[in-house]
Design a protein around this motif. Structure first.
Motif, PDB file in Angstrom:
ATOM      1  N   CYS A  24      27.432  19.153  38.402  1.00 29.48           N
ATOM      2  CA  CYS A  24      26.437  19.066  37.325  1.00 29.48           C
ATOM      3  C   CYS A  24      27.067  19.338  35.964  1.00 29.48           C
ATOM      4  O   CYS A  24      26.750  18.653  34.986  1.00 29.48           O
ATOM      5  N   GLU A  70      15.716  23.035  34.954  1.00 26.96           N
ATOM      6  CA  GLU A  70      14.342  22.604  34.687  1.00 26.96           C
ATOM      7  C   GLU A  70      13.503  22.915  35.921  1.00 26.96           C
ATOM      8  O   GLU A  70      13.838  22.475  37.038  1.00 26.96           O
ATOM      9  N   SER A  73      11.919  19.753  38.020  1.00 24.09           N
ATOM     10  CA  SER A  73      12.827  18.909  38.800  1.00 24.09           C
ATOM     11  C   SER A  73      13.866  19.709  39.585  1.00 24.09           C
ATOM     12  O   SER A  73      14.557  19.149  40.435  1.00 24.09           O
ATOM     13  N   GLN A  75      16.568  20.616  38.468  1.00 24.35           N
ATOM     14  CA  GLN A  75      17.872  20.091  38.067  1.00 24.35           C
ATOM     15  C   GLN A  75      18.525  20.990  37.023  1.00 24.35           C
ATOM     16  O   GLN A  75      17.833  21.537  36.156  1.00 24.35           O
ATOM     17  N   VAL A  77      20.020  21.047  33.765  1.00 29.03           N
ATOM     18  CA  VAL A  77      19.886  20.099  32.656  1.00 29.03           C
ATOM     19  C   VAL A  77      20.830  20.408  31.500  1.00 29.03           C
ATOM     20  O   VAL A  77      21.011  19.590  30.604  1.00 29.03           O
ATOM     21  N   PHE A  99      23.573  20.154  26.388  1.00 25.65           N
ATOM     22  CA  PHE A  99      22.637  19.577  27.343  1.00 25.65           C
ATOM     23  C   PHE A  99      23.040  18.173  27.785  1.00 25.65           C
ATOM     24  O   PHE A  99      23.590  17.400  26.999  1.00 25.65           O
ATOM     25  N   ASN A 100      22.745  17.878  29.032  1.00 29.00           N
ATOM     26  CA  ASN A 100      22.903  16.538  29.579  1.00 29.00           C
ATOM     27  C   ASN A 100      22.081  15.594  28.701  1.00 29.00           C
ATOM     28  O   ASN A 100      20.917  15.877  28.404  1.00 29.00           O
ATOM     29  N   PHE A 103      18.445  14.612  28.977  1.00 25.75           N
ATOM     30  CA  PHE A 103      17.396  15.592  28.675  1.00 25.75           C
ATOM     31  C   PHE A 103      17.316  15.910  27.179  1.00 25.75           C
ATOM     32  O   PHE A 103      16.670  16.877  26.789  1.00 25.75           O
TER      33      PHE A 103
END
Length: 173
Positions: A24, A70, A73, A75, A77, A99-100, A103
């Motif tokens: 991630c 998050e 989800s 996930q 993020v 942040f990804n 998002f």
């Protein structure tokens, strides 16, 4: 996992990073659009080193970047946290967020940074927080300004052999 939770907001959980987060974190730190302020995407080894540096900071400082999950989800993020850092020759306690890009523009950076700011002031009893931001990074600058931070000074940071201009934002408790 439960014992590593540091903070919660209505939409997010903050927990300590671990080596299992590699995939991630790679999606974030290896995306040149996300990492444009660093002027390069991280290599596999740089991602591993970055995670290990955060684990070392937990042991040394008691804080660092945390995984931002998050709730809806489940996930990872992004990452957000409190970091011991320096600007020129002055030591500061700063706040950082990455942040990804999937998002972005959802208010997650502000929600995260605001939770970390409150944690720094209330729990860690830190009286002043800073943020080091590249002048052209308007999204990050907007987050800092929304947090009540203002520019203290401009300075150059040596990174990978290159002088990079930064703005030092700050706010007090």
């Amino acid at each position: 996992m439960e014992q590593n939770i540091v903070l919660e907001t209505p939409r997010l959980i903050f927990r300590k990073l671990c080596l299992d987060d590699y995939q991630c974190i790679s999606k974030i730190l290896q995306d040149i659009e996300v990492m444009y302020a660093w002027e390069h995407a991280f290599s596999d080894q740089e991602v591993t080193d970055w995670i290990n540096e955060n684990l070392m900071r937990y042991a040394r400082d008691g804080y660092s970047y945390w995984a931002v999950i998050e709730k809806s989800s489940e996930q990872l993020v992004g990452v957000c946290g409190i970091i011991a850092e320096s600007a020129d020759t002055e030591d500061h306690v700063g706040i950082g967020y990455i942040f990804n890009k999937a998002f972005w523009h959802q208010g997650l950076a502000f929600e995260s940074a605001n939770a970390c700011k409150n944690y720094a002031f209330r729990t860690l009893k830190i009286s002043e927080l800073t943020a080091q931001i590249r002048p052209e990074n308007f999204s990050s600058r907007n987050v800092a300004e929304k947090l009540g931070m203002s520019v203290i000074k401009q300075f150059n940071r040596l990174y990978r052999g290159k002088q990079m201009p930064h703005l030092l934002y700050g706010c007090s408790k």
